[in-house]
Design an enzyme around this catalytic site. Structure first.
Site, PDB file in Angstrom:
ATOM      1  N   ASN A   4      -2.577  19.243   1.299  1.00 48.76           N
ATOM      2  CA  ASN A   4      -3.672  18.384   1.795  1.00 48.76           C
ATOM      3  C   ASN A   4      -3.344  18.051   3.334  1.00 48.76           C
ATOM      4  OD1 ASN A   4      -4.160  14.895   2.458  1.00 48.76           O
ATOM      5  ND2 ASN A   4      -5.850  16.407   1.434  1.00 48.76           N
ATOM      6  N   LYS A  12       0.797  -1.238   0.042  1.00 52.27           N
ATOM      7  CA  LYS A  12      -0.038   0.006  -0.140  1.00 52.27           C
ATOM      8  C   LYS A  12       1.010   0.776  -0.211  1.00 52.27           C
ATOM      9  CE  LYS A  12      -4.248   1.975   0.572  1.00 52.27           C
ATOM     10  NZ  LYS A  12      -3.902   2.887  -0.968  1.00 52.27           N
ATOM     11  N   LYS A  65       5.330   2.527  -2.766  1.00 52.89           N
ATOM     12  CA  LYS A  65       5.332   4.000  -3.355  1.00 52.89           C
ATOM     13  C   LYS A  65       5.603   4.007  -4.810  1.00 52.89           C
ATOM     14  CE  LYS A  65       4.709   7.900  -1.175  1.00 52.89           C
ATOM     15  NZ  LYS A  65       4.221   7.952   0.285  1.00 52.89           N
ATOM     16  N   THR A 121      -5.239  12.557   6.933  1.00 56.32           N
ATOM     17  CA  THR A 121      -3.693  12.619   7.440  1.00 56.32           C
ATOM     18  C   THR A 121      -3.609  13.963   8.156  1.00 56.32           C
ATOM     19  OG1 THR A 121      -3.347  12.106   5.188  1.00 56.32           O
ATOM     20  CG2 THR A 121      -1.384  12.705   6.787  1.00 56.32           C
ATOM     21  N   SER A 125      -7.345   5.300   4.341  1.00 55.53           N
ATOM     22  CA  SER A 125      -7.243   4.295   3.119  1.00 55.53           C
ATOM     23  C   SER A 125      -7.786   2.783   3.157  1.00 55.53           C
ATOM     24  CB  SER A 125      -5.840   4.288   2.516  1.00 55.53           C
ATOM     25  OG  SER A 125      -5.632   5.501   1.701  1.00 55.53           O
ATOM     26  N   LYS A 144       4.900   2.453   8.367  1.00 52.30           N
ATOM     27  CA  LYS A 144       3.638   3.139   8.715  1.00 52.30           C
ATOM     28  C   LYS A 144       2.709   2.057   8.897  1.00 52.30           C
ATOM     29  CE  LYS A 144       3.587   6.820   6.368  1.00 52.30           C
ATOM     30  NZ  LYS A 144       3.048   7.928   5.039  1.00 52.30           N
TER      31      LYS A 144
HETATM   32  N1  GLU Z   1       0.465   9.015   0.515  1.00 54.21           N
HETATM   33  C1  GLU Z   1      -0.141   8.715   1.756  1.00 54.21           C
HETATM   34  C2  GLU Z   1       1.054   8.676   2.570  1.00 54.21           C
HETATM   35  O1  GLU Z   1       2.338   8.698   2.564  1.00 54.21           O
HETATM   36  C3  GLU Z   1      -1.179   7.889   1.902  1.00 54.21           C
HETATM   37  C4  GLU Z   1      -0.803   6.446   1.366  1.00 54.21           C
HETATM   38  C5  GLU Z   1      -2.032   5.529   1.336  1.00 54.21           C
HETATM   39  O2  GLU Z   1      -3.218   6.014   1.885  1.00 54.21           O
HETATM   40  O3  GLU Z   1      -1.795   4.478   0.785  1.00 54.21           O
HETATM   41  O4  GLU Z   1       0.976   7.915   3.947  1.00 54.21           O
END
Ligand code: GLU
Length: 410
Positions: free
Chosen positions: A215, A64, A100, A184, A344, A88
């Protein structure tokens, strides 16, 4: 940047006593893909863009992580960000690994049509990587629900069926979750309150400086203010402002919305520079813009007692020791900005069920999950007599270690 991840991973592995073979697995991403994306530009020319997707780990579940559109995107940065997603998700107790993606481009200088063609080309190139139970992208810097809608539509055309769970951060009409867009920022607010409680800071008398008005930063600032924390400084990539009576955030939101999403020219505070924002006399500093802003060169000048990392990687590894020595509590990125990926996950669960929750339900579950993650990290930091950052990595390593051992190695 990946070195910054390894520095923390190695330190946490050593303090926790992680077996070297498990550490070695986590020091390497599982899969890395680089693609060239030829796009017809509006002026008739063809431009080839570099795209990346790195799957760091699938030990806890499908990978993810977001997709970033920015000029500094490169293989090393995407690899670092993918590893941070692994930690995370493990800290937030989600059934996900980490990934990513990114495209090296300047979305501010591209037309909507060019961005759509680029997003669709990226999706086609990576359609064998993405999947509801394989790898699930989401927004990150430079992308949002619009790009996720294009990605979903392109993916659906390729597989010939509707699979809303292949991407999160979608528009609500296409299966997105209520509460996802602000999640977030909301997680940053929850972590700030949790840390202040532990530190005995009365948040109703506290002040904050927030770097970044995208955001994460904009919603974090607004939500901190909703808790009566006085936000005295804000910034974006164009300007920074200070107002000791507190910035009028509604005014800043309205101004940015009517000014091409930038703060330059805002008259709700005194113009300062970004370093002045980072070193402002406040209780909490929220770096919620880009990586690498707190360095060995400026860490000594930071006056905040608490740093809550809204961005990914805002503190360089060699600044960690300086902040620790100064007694500054740092709620690290892998914990503090985990609210986004947590919602998410809720979005993905709702897509799988085909049944959707109210915003209150999402927020309640989000807050409970963030508070639990905070407690777990706090506990591990205390138990191992270390910083919250290393405590966070240890929290992740505990889960990852078990998962890797159960799954075995062939
Ligand atoms: N891009 C966000 C992060 O760095 C969200 C990632 C997601 O929701 O998969 O945590």
């Amino acid at each position: 940047m990946f070195d910054a991840v390894l520095a923390r991973l190695d330190k946490a592995a050593q303090i926790f006593g992680l077996a070297p073979d498990i550490a070695e697995i986590l020091r390497h991403p599982k899969k890395e893909v680089a693609v060239s994306l030829p796009i017809k530009m509006d002026d008739g020319s063809t431009k080839v863009f570099e795209g990346y997707r790195t799957v760091h780990s699938t030990h806890l579940g499908p990978s993810k992580g977001g997709i970033r559109y920015a000029m500094d995107v490169n293989a090393d940065e995407v690899r670092a960000l993918s590893a941070w997603m692994t930690f995370k998700c493990a800290i937030a107790n989600l059934p996900y690994g980490g990934a990513k993606g990114g495209i090296k481009c300047d979305p501010r200088k591209m037309s909507v049509g060019e961005l759509e063609r680029l997003t669709r080309a990226y999706t086609r190139s990576l359609s064998d990587i993405f999947g509801v139970n394989k790898d699930i992208p989401a927004p990150d810097m430079g992308t949002g629900k619009r790009e996720m809608a294009w990605l979903l539509d392109e993916f659906n055309r390729i597989v010939g069926e509707d699979s809303p769970g292949v991407v999160t951060g979608k528009p609500i009409t296409l299966g997105g979750s209520k509460g996802r867009e602000v999640a977030t920022g909301r997680g940053v607010m929850i972590s700030t309150l949790a840390a202040m409680k532990k530190m005995g800071i009365n948040y109703k008398a506290a002040t904050a400086a927030v770097q970044g008005f995208g955001n994460v930063g904009s919603h974090a600032a607004r939500l901190l203010a909703s808790q009566k924390i006085k936000v005295v400084a804000i910034s974006d990539h164009t300007a920074a402002f200070h107002n000791e009576n507190g910035i009028d955030l509604d005014k800043a939101f309205k101004y940015a919305a009517s000014n091409g999403n930038i703060l330059k020219g805002f008259d709700g505070g005194q113009l300062i520079n970004n370093n002045e924002l980072l070193t402002a006399s406040v209780d909490v500093l929220v770096p919620a813009a880009i990586q690498g802003v707190i360095t060995a060169a400026n860490a000594n000048d930071i006056k905040a007692k608490l740093i809550v990392e809204g961005a990914n990687g805002p503190t360089e590894a060699d600044a960690d020791a300086i902040l620790n020595e100064k007694g500054i509590i740092v709620v690290p990125d892998v914990l503090a900005n985990g609210g986004g990926v947590t919602v998410s996950y809720f979005e993905w669960v709702q897509n799988k069920y085909g049944h959707y929750w109210s915003e209150d339900e999402v927020n309640m579950k989000h807050d409970a999950s963030m508070n639990q993650a905070f407690e777990n990290v706090w506990f591990n930091a205390q138990q191992f007599k270390t910083s919250m950052r290393i405590g966070a990595y240890i929290t992740a390593l505990k889960r990852l270690d078990k998962a890797i051992r159960y799954k075995g190695n062939y």
